[in-house]
Write an enzyme that holds these catalytic residues in place. Structure first.
Site, mmCIF file in Angstrom:
data_model
loop_
_atom_site.group_PDB
_atom_site.id
_atom_site.type_symbol
_atom_site.label_atom_id
_atom_site.label_comp_id
_atom_site.label_asym_id
_atom_site.label_seq_id
_atom_site.Cartn_x
_atom_site.Cartn_y
_atom_site.Cartn_z
ATOM 1 C CE LYS A 174 -2.226 3.301 2.762
ATOM 2 N NZ LYS A 174 -1.885 4.288 1.792
ATOM 3 C CD GLU A 250 13.228 2.609 10.403
ATOM 4 O OE1 GLU A 250 13.453 3.725 10.928
ATOM 5 O OE2 GLU A 250 13.871 1.590 10.692
ATOM 6 C CB CYS A 284 12.437 10.304 8.726
ATOM 7 S SG CYS A 284 13.012 8.880 7.851
ATOM 8 C CD GLU A 383 9.942 13.891 11.100
ATOM 9 O OE1 GLU A 383 8.884 13.244 11.162
ATOM 10 O OE2 GLU A 383 11.010 13.426 10.679
#
Ligand code: UN1
Length: 481
Positions: A174, A250, A284, A383
């Site tokens: 997906k 992750e 990231c 973040e």
């Protein structure tokens, strides 16, 4: 606009979805890239059933058959890197050079795992009992669910799908709803060039709330590898834990880059620019906290702002563009909210952070640099996932290490120094999963283990030979003969 709908791939057939979605070019929002099927929970269940039914066939294929399939996929990706890179840049907004580089990286990942298939090994141990043999072997997990983010539309799917197939698992893939184009192109190559038995690989495009949720909660999906936001990742983690499935997550980063007094200034600026702003800061692994020792602080900030002024933010496919647009309206709004928050918290904006107008209507934002920031400000805790970096001034190396490690995340970290002593010490004491010395925190090799600590990652490492830990299950057999 008349355009054919790119379909989902289930049980060896291209099938229409429950609805259709369109992706647009973030460099030019009038440019519609294509039409893509969107699955619902029922169709996702069909894909899972197909993968379930194909498990035994694929696990029984010889290592050479699996290796050849991966090699053909990798070879085609490499041969078509320019065209695939262009599609990727058009739909995601990273520059053409970055897009082509990523397509090539995806190809090389498949070729690496084509080799890994043949390097699979087991162990034989002496038993503590006479006449008994102990063997340790690895088997496929079964059906693996792969859920990927929009910022690496080819490389991240490749580094999950390639090892999954290499080790004999079947796949339900997906991709992120924002970037179905690259995923579809990759799936088409896997489906055709791979010539895999029906059901071994399945593509289900669509929203996370339906497709992702159906994958995470299906008892037939034995393992899920996810890259994306912390919030979604934790939700998937909890769902998997509740039903006893294996999970690899992750998630975010708030990666520090330490710049010591003895750093080569040019190198430090290049490493910071690359880590903080390339790929529009949407990695990231990006460096968002620049931790700078006092006596180099002003010179560094001056050199950074001078270099930033030379960066060209423009259409991703235009020659000479260094930084493409932000990937979506939603992400742009998030970036702008954080820029406002940083200012409200007392940070000083010394460059960028402005919306830009270009020839085409896109999500253009100039890279932003803040100074006078403290590590406990939101801009340094959360973040942003955009071209936004902040400088934290520290008095010495000891304070730099403690600020670098003072974060809920732990994906990558970096240091710029010419001192062997500090470089060695930082490698030992950094609380991140990946540590860089005089190279950017982002942009990793595809054959080395990838992953972080603390809130950034959960489960075994990705990539390289370490990938087998997640994609296989260990079996210990005892035989009295
Ligand atoms: C890289 O820095 O080369 O989503 C890869 C991300 C990471 C991948 C970074 N999982 O940004």
């Amino acid at each position: 606009m008349t355009t054919s709908v790119h379909k989902n791939f289930i049980a060896g057939e291209w099938v229409e979805g429950a609805t259709v979605g369109f992706n647009t070019n973030p460099s030019d929002t009038t440019d519609v890239v294509g039409a893509y099927a969107r699955a619902d929970a029922t169709q996702t269940a069909q894909a899972i059933d197909a993968a379930w039914d194909a498990k035994a066939v694929w696990a029984r294929c010889t290592a050479e058959q699996r290796s050849d399939a991966l090699d053909r996929i990798g070879t085609e990706l490499l041969a078509r890197r320019d065209e695939l890179g262009q599609l990727l840049s058009r739909e995601e907004g990273k520059t053409l050079a970055e897009g082509i580089g990523e397509a090539a990286r995806a190809g090389r990942i498949f070729r690496f795992f084509a080799g890994e298939v043949l390097r699979a090994s087991g162990e034989r141990l002496p038993s503590i009992r006479p006449g008994v043999d102990v063997e340790v072997t690895r088997e496929p997990e079964g059906v693996v669910g792969i859920i990927t983010p929009w910022n690496f539309p080819l490389a991240i799917p490749a580094w999950k799908i390639a090892p999954a197939l290499a080790f004999g698992n079947t796949v339900v893939f997906k991709p992120a709803d924002l970037v179905p184009g690259s995923a579809w192109a990759l799936a088409e190559i896997i489906a055709r060039a791979g010539a895999l038995p029906a059901g071994v690989f399945n593509l289900v495009m669509g929203p996370g709330s339906k497709v992702g949720h159906a994958i995470a909660s299906s008892r037939k999906v034995r393992a899920i590898s996810f890259t994306g936001s912390v919030e979604t990742g934790r939700g998937i983690g909890v769902t998997c834990l509740q039903r006893g499935a294996k999970v690899q997550l992750e998630m975010g980063g708030k990666n520090p880059l330490v710049i010591l007094n003895d750093a080569d200034l040019d190198t430090a600026v290049s490493v910071a620019i690359q880590g903080s702003f390339y790929s529009t800061g949407q990695r990231c692994t990006g460096s968002s906290r620049l931790i700078v020792e006092e006596s180099i602080h002003d010179a560094f900030v001056e050199a950074m702002t001078a270099r930033m002024a030379t960066l060209r933010v423009d259409h991703a496919l235009k020659e000479g563009t260094d930084i493409g647009p932000v990937a979506s309206q939603e992400q742009l709004e998030q970036d702008c909210r954080y820029i406002e928050t940083a200012i409200a918290e007392g940070a000083k904006r010394v460059a960028g952070g402005q919306l830009l107008t270009r020839d085409t209507a896109g999500y253009y934002l100039s890279p932003a640099l803040f100074t006078q920031t403290q590590n406990d400000m939101r801009i340094n805790r959360e973040e942003v996932f955009g071209p936004v970096a902040s400088v934290i001034r520290v008095k010495d190396y000891e304070e730099a290490v403690s600020v670098a490690n003072d974060t809920d995340f732990g994906l990558s970290s970096g240091i710029c120094t010419t001192s062997l002593k500090y470089a060695a010490d930082f490698k030992r004491r950094s609380s991140a999963g990946m540590v860089m010395v005089n190279v950017a925190t982002a942009g990793v090799d595809y054959h080395a283990p990838f992953g972080g600590r603390k809130g950034s990652s959960y489960g075994p490492r990705e990539q390289g030979s370490y990938a087998r830990e997640f994609y296989t299950s260990v079996k210990t057999a005892y035989t009295l003969s």
